[in-house]
Design an enzyme around this catalytic site. Structure first.
Site, PDB file in Angstrom:
ATOM      1  N   ASP A 124      47.682  57.270  39.726  1.00 22.46           N
ATOM      2  CA  ASP A 124      47.329  56.654  38.483  1.00 22.46           C
ATOM      3  C   ASP A 124      45.362  56.855  38.879  1.00 22.46           C
ATOM      4  O   ASP A 124      45.630  56.436  37.295  1.00 22.46           O
ATOM      5  CB  ASP A 124      47.773  56.704  38.159  1.00 22.46           C
ATOM      6  CG  ASP A 124      49.412  56.577  37.788  1.00 22.46           C
ATOM      7  OD1 ASP A 124      50.881  56.706  38.491  1.00 22.46           O
ATOM      8  OD2 ASP A 124      49.488  58.701  37.690  1.00 22.46           O
ATOM      9  N   HIS A 168      52.385  50.054  45.470  1.00 23.37           N
ATOM     10  CA  HIS A 168      52.943  51.091  44.960  1.00 23.37           C
ATOM     11  C   HIS A 168      54.267  50.727  46.226  1.00 23.37           C
ATOM     12  O   HIS A 168      54.196  49.552  46.544  1.00 23.37           O
ATOM     13  CB  HIS A 168      53.069  52.555  46.007  1.00 23.37           C
ATOM     14  CG  HIS A 168      53.199  53.784  45.200  1.00 23.37           C
ATOM     15  ND1 HIS A 168      54.864  53.900  46.412  1.00 23.37           N
ATOM     16  CD2 HIS A 168      53.257  54.763  44.830  1.00 23.37           C
ATOM     17  CE1 HIS A 168      54.943  55.054  45.460  1.00 23.37           C
ATOM     18  NE2 HIS A 168      54.640  55.286  45.452  1.00 23.37           N
TER      19      HIS A 168
HETATM   20  C1  SDX Z   1      54.172  56.138  39.422  1.00 21.21           C
HETATM   21  O1  SDX Z   1      57.648  55.464  43.041  1.00 21.21           O
HETATM   22  C2  SDX Z   1      56.985  56.255  43.346  1.00 21.21           C
HETATM   23  O2  SDX Z   1      56.720  56.882  43.647  1.00 21.21           O
HETATM   24  C3  SDX Z   1      55.735  56.421  41.722  1.00 21.21           C
HETATM   25  C4  SDX Z   1      54.731  57.268  42.433  1.00 21.21           C
HETATM   26  C5  SDX Z   1      55.291  58.685  41.124  1.00 21.21           C
HETATM   27  O3  SDX Z   1      54.820  60.138  42.068  1.00 21.21           O
HETATM   28  O4  SDX Z   1      56.519  58.980  41.156  1.00 21.21           O
HETATM   29  O5  SDX Z   1      53.889  57.634  43.105  1.00 21.21           O
HETATM   30  C6  SDX Z   1      53.733  57.395  40.457  1.00 21.21           C
HETATM   31  O6  SDX Z   1      54.632  55.430  39.278  1.00 21.21           O
HETATM   32  C7  SDX Z   1      53.094  55.197  40.944  1.00 21.21           C
HETATM   33  C8  SDX Z   1      52.473  54.057  40.266  1.00 21.21           C
HETATM   34  C9  SDX Z   1      52.237  53.822  39.006  1.00 21.21           C
HETATM   35  N1  SDX Z   1      52.195  51.877  38.220  1.00 21.21           N
HETATM   36  C10 SDX Z   1      50.742  51.459  38.169  1.00 21.21           C
HETATM   37  O7  SDX Z   1      50.440  51.625  38.425  1.00 21.21           O
HETATM   38  C11 SDX Z   1      51.217  50.021  37.782  1.00 21.21           C
HETATM   39  C12 SDX Z   1      50.711  48.325  38.472  1.00 21.21           C
HETATM   40  N2  SDX Z   1      51.654  48.490  39.820  1.00 21.21           N
HETATM   41  C13 SDX Z   1      52.293  47.727  39.617  1.00 21.21           C
HETATM   42  O8  SDX Z   1      53.145  46.997  38.884  1.00 21.21           O
HETATM   43  C14 SDX Z   1      53.424  48.154  40.758  1.00 21.21           C
HETATM   44  O9  SDX Z   1      52.822  47.929  42.282  1.00 21.21           O
HETATM   45  C15 SDX Z   1      54.657  48.752  40.982  1.00 21.21           C
HETATM   46  C16 SDX Z   1      55.273  48.687  40.018  1.00 21.21           C
HETATM   47  C17 SDX Z   1      53.879  50.081  41.524  1.00 21.21           C
HETATM   48  C18 SDX Z   1      55.647  48.829  42.446  1.00 21.21           C
HETATM   49  O10 SDX Z   1      55.924  47.654  41.744  1.00 21.21           O
HETATM   50  P1  SDX Z   1      56.859  46.734  43.112  1.00 21.21           P
HETATM   51  O11 SDX Z   1      57.128  47.330  44.394  1.00 21.21           O
HETATM   52  O12 SDX Z   1      58.277  46.972  42.698  1.00 21.21           O
HETATM   53  O13 SDX Z   1      56.095  45.890  43.915  1.00 21.21           O
HETATM   54  P2  SDX Z   1      56.367  44.219  43.147  1.00 21.21           P
HETATM   55  O14 SDX Z   1      55.937  44.378  41.564  1.00 21.21           O
HETATM   56  O15 SDX Z   1      57.189  43.267  43.889  1.00 21.21           O
HETATM   57  O16 SDX Z   1      54.883  43.464  43.520  1.00 21.21           O
HETATM   58  C19 SDX Z   1      54.262  42.836  44.948  1.00 21.21           C
HETATM   59  C20 SDX Z   1      53.660  41.996  45.245  1.00 21.21           C
HETATM   60  C21 SDX Z   1      53.749  40.757  43.777  1.00 21.21           C
HETATM   61  O17 SDX Z   1      52.837  39.926  43.531  1.00 21.21           O
HETATM   62  P3  SDX Z   1      54.079  38.530  44.615  1.00 21.21           P
HETATM   63  O18 SDX Z   1      55.061  37.939  44.047  1.00 21.21           O
HETATM   64  O19 SDX Z   1      54.272  39.485  46.309  1.00 21.21           O
HETATM   65  O20 SDX Z   1      52.529  37.259  44.609  1.00 21.21           O
HETATM   66  O21 SDX Z   1      52.640  42.303  44.811  1.00 21.21           O
HETATM   67  C22 SDX Z   1      52.305  42.123  43.691  1.00 21.21           C
HETATM   68  C23 SDX Z   1      53.203  41.105  42.608  1.00 21.21           C
HETATM   69  O22 SDX Z   1      52.681  40.638  41.666  1.00 21.21           O
HETATM   70  N3  SDX Z   1      51.673  43.121  42.734  1.00 21.21           N
HETATM   71  C24 SDX Z   1      50.432  43.358  42.133  1.00 21.21           C
HETATM   72  C25 SDX Z   1      50.223  45.122  41.270  1.00 21.21           C
HETATM   73  N4  SDX Z   1      51.352  45.221  42.042  1.00 21.21           N
HETATM   74  C26 SDX Z   1      51.743  44.321  42.906  1.00 21.21           C
HETATM   75  N5  SDX Z   1      49.251  42.863  41.657  1.00 21.21           N
HETATM   76  C27 SDX Z   1      48.437  43.228  40.201  1.00 21.21           C
HETATM   77  N6  SDX Z   1      48.269  44.045  40.276  1.00 21.21           N
HETATM   78  C28 SDX Z   1      48.906  44.727  40.586  1.00 21.21           C
HETATM   79  N7  SDX Z   1      48.862  46.516  40.581  1.00 21.21           N
END
Ligand code: SDX
Length: 434
Positions: A368, A311
């Site tokens: 989720d 998140h």
């Molecule tokens: C919602 O914003 C809100 O409030 C949203 C929400 C709401 O109520 O409206 O809470 C609802 O959208 C919840 C999120 C649902 N999405 C998912 O579950 C999809 C999986 N999660 C990710 O794609 C990710 O965690 C996000 C999109 C939710 C957040 O992305 P960010 O903040 O841009 O983080 P990032 O992509 O920069 O990740 C930081 C690091 C990265 O690794 P490094 O480059 O540091 O090595 O964490 C890793 C990412 O690769 N990472 C994950 C991961 N989420 C982040 N690695 C594996 N699996 C994951 N799910």
């Protein structure tokens, strides 16, 4: 703008020249550099893709403490609200800033029931969609179509008129959601009943049919209320920011909400609840171990991500995920459902939160991760999960649209960029191009 700068500004020095940058402090002690005049004063702009360090507005609707895993609406904790309120009471709180008293709650419920039908001409729209059309397509299109049937809210509209319009939309979205489901399964529409509450009506419109007496179970109604409440609002998430962006151009409410529905649909946002179930089904079907799945999630060469994890704001367990997990256990137990996907989810969570990769990046289950398993047990098809998210989020979207509209300092959203394209091109006529 209610925030005032704190006494000592920050100082920015660039090429020997210093600029005083006021510092704002919000009600929770968070501080921000007020850079509204930065470009005018210094020629500099800030660069922040994804707005990870940027506040775009002030708001009094919702507060999230990502480090502590806390969520509150108008000062009430999400735990108190899900334990003690119905979804309609929380919707009222978001829209009006206070929890309703008995008279206000009764009046709101009556208004919701009175406006639960959609114009009969709109019912024919559903027939235009092909079998298997994703219900989020229908939801977004039908919402913007409401503006053809119901007058836009004039800028001069008084609160009474605003209340009528937003209540009408709240009620009609539930009807549109249920109708889109009935259309997708080829069953006749079930119309709302004035005798039922918001969630009773929704479950009845979804699952009753001319050939079966659907019993509206109180424990399912309670779970539906709680599931909608945990989705009701969440500060400036991507879909709410979209609603505000569209609203900032003075586009009408229906257009702004329709855009918010489209933004929510993405698998990185609200579409994740559908993506989680599809992921768990793949893992179960292919017999993958949790270790194998986590290795895939950590492998940068692999586009796979652990859906329902991570998140932008929560760097601790999402409080809504805790509530959703509890609801999941309660519903599966009450319905005597043994879902192997729950075992897969539990195993994944256990391994992930003990894994240094996830710990170092503060990746925990988000809202989720468990909701889809509950929706499955309740009988909702996977394609409806993000529609349920939209149903819950609607009062939050509307509350932000209203707040934006009432903010005299609000400007049209128009971010800047850093240009990295071609600088100077001499024009070559068509006949001379290679
Ligand atoms: C919602 O914003 C809100 O409030 C949203 C929400 C709401 O109520 O409206 O809470 C609802 O959208 C919840 C999120 C649902 N999405 C998912 O579950 C999809 C999986 N999660 C990710 O794609 C990710 O965690 C996000 C999109 C939710 C957040 O992305 P960010 O903040 O841009 O983080 P990032 O992509 O920069 O990740 C930081 C690091 C990265 O690794 P490094 O480059 O540091 O090595 O964490 C890793 C990412 O690769 N990472 C994950 C991961 N989420 C982040 N690695 C594996 N699996 C994951 N799910």
């Amino acid at each position: 703008m209610s925030l005032k700068p704190i006494d000592k500004p920050a100082e920015l020095t660039v090429e020997g020249k210093s600029y005083a940058i006021p510092i704002l402090q919000d009600a929770m002690g968070n501080r921000a550099l007020d850079i509204r005049t930065l470009r005018k004063d210094s020629g500099l702009i800030a660069f922040d893709p994804g707005f990870a360090s940027t506040a775009v507005c002030e708001s009094s609707i919702t507060y999230v403490d990502g480090e502590k895993g806390l969520l509150s609406h108008r000062g009430y904790s999400i735990e108190d609200l899900t334990e003690n309120c119905t979804f309609i009471e929380v919707a009222y709180l978001l829209l009006h800033g206070v929890l309703p008293n008995r008279v206000q709650r009764e009046k709101f419920s009556q208004l919701l029931n009175r406006h639960s039908m959609i114009h009969e001409d709109m019912s024919t729209f559903f027939r235009g969609y092909p079998e298997g059309a994703h219900p989020m397509v229908v939801l977004s299109a039908m919402v913007v179509s409401l503006s053809a049937f119901y007058p836009e809210i004039e800028q001069s509209a008084d609160r009474e008129e605003l209340d009528m319009t937003v209540t009408r939309l709240l009620s009609k979205l539930r009807t549109i959601a249920a109708f889109s489901y009935k259309k997708s399964v080829g069953e006749p529409f079930v119309y709302p009943s004035q005798k039922l509450s918001y969630c009773e009506n929704f479950l009845n419109m979804m699952f009753s049919s001319p050939v079966s007496d659907y019993k509206i179970e109180p424990y399912l109604v309670k779970a539906m209320n709680q599931l909608l409440i945990i989705h009701a609002d969440h500060e400036q998430n991507a879909s709410t920011a979209t609603v505000r962006q569209v609203g900032s151009t003075r586009a009408n409410l229906y257009a702004a909400i329709s855009a918010g529905i489209c933004a929510l649909w993405g698998p990185l946002h609200g579409g994740a609840n559908q993506a989680v179930i599809e992921m768990l089904q793949m893992i179960h079907r292919d017999g993958l171990s949790a270790e194998t799945v986590l290795e895939k999630a950590k492998n940068k060469a692999d586009p796979f991500r652990l859906m329902g994890f991570g998140h932008r704001i929560y760097k601790s367990y999402d409080p809504r995920a805790k509530i959703a997990k509890k609801i999941c256990y309660t519903i599966l137990d009450k319905m005597n459902v043994q879902d192997p996907l729950l075992d897969v989810a539990i195993k994944l969570e256990e391994k992930a939160i003990a894994d240094p990769y996830f710990q170092d990046r503060h990746l925990y289950p988000n809202v989720d991760f468990y909701t889809g398993i509950t929706y499955r047990a309740m009988g909702f098809p996977t394609a409806m999960y993000t529609v349920l998210f939209a149903l819950g989020r609607l009062p939050g979207w509307i509350a932000h649209w209203l707040e934006l509209r009432q903010d005299a300092d609000q400007k049209i959203y128009r971010p800047r960029q850093l240009y990295v394209g071609a600088t100077q091109q001499n024009f070559v006529p068509l006949e001379k191009r290679p």
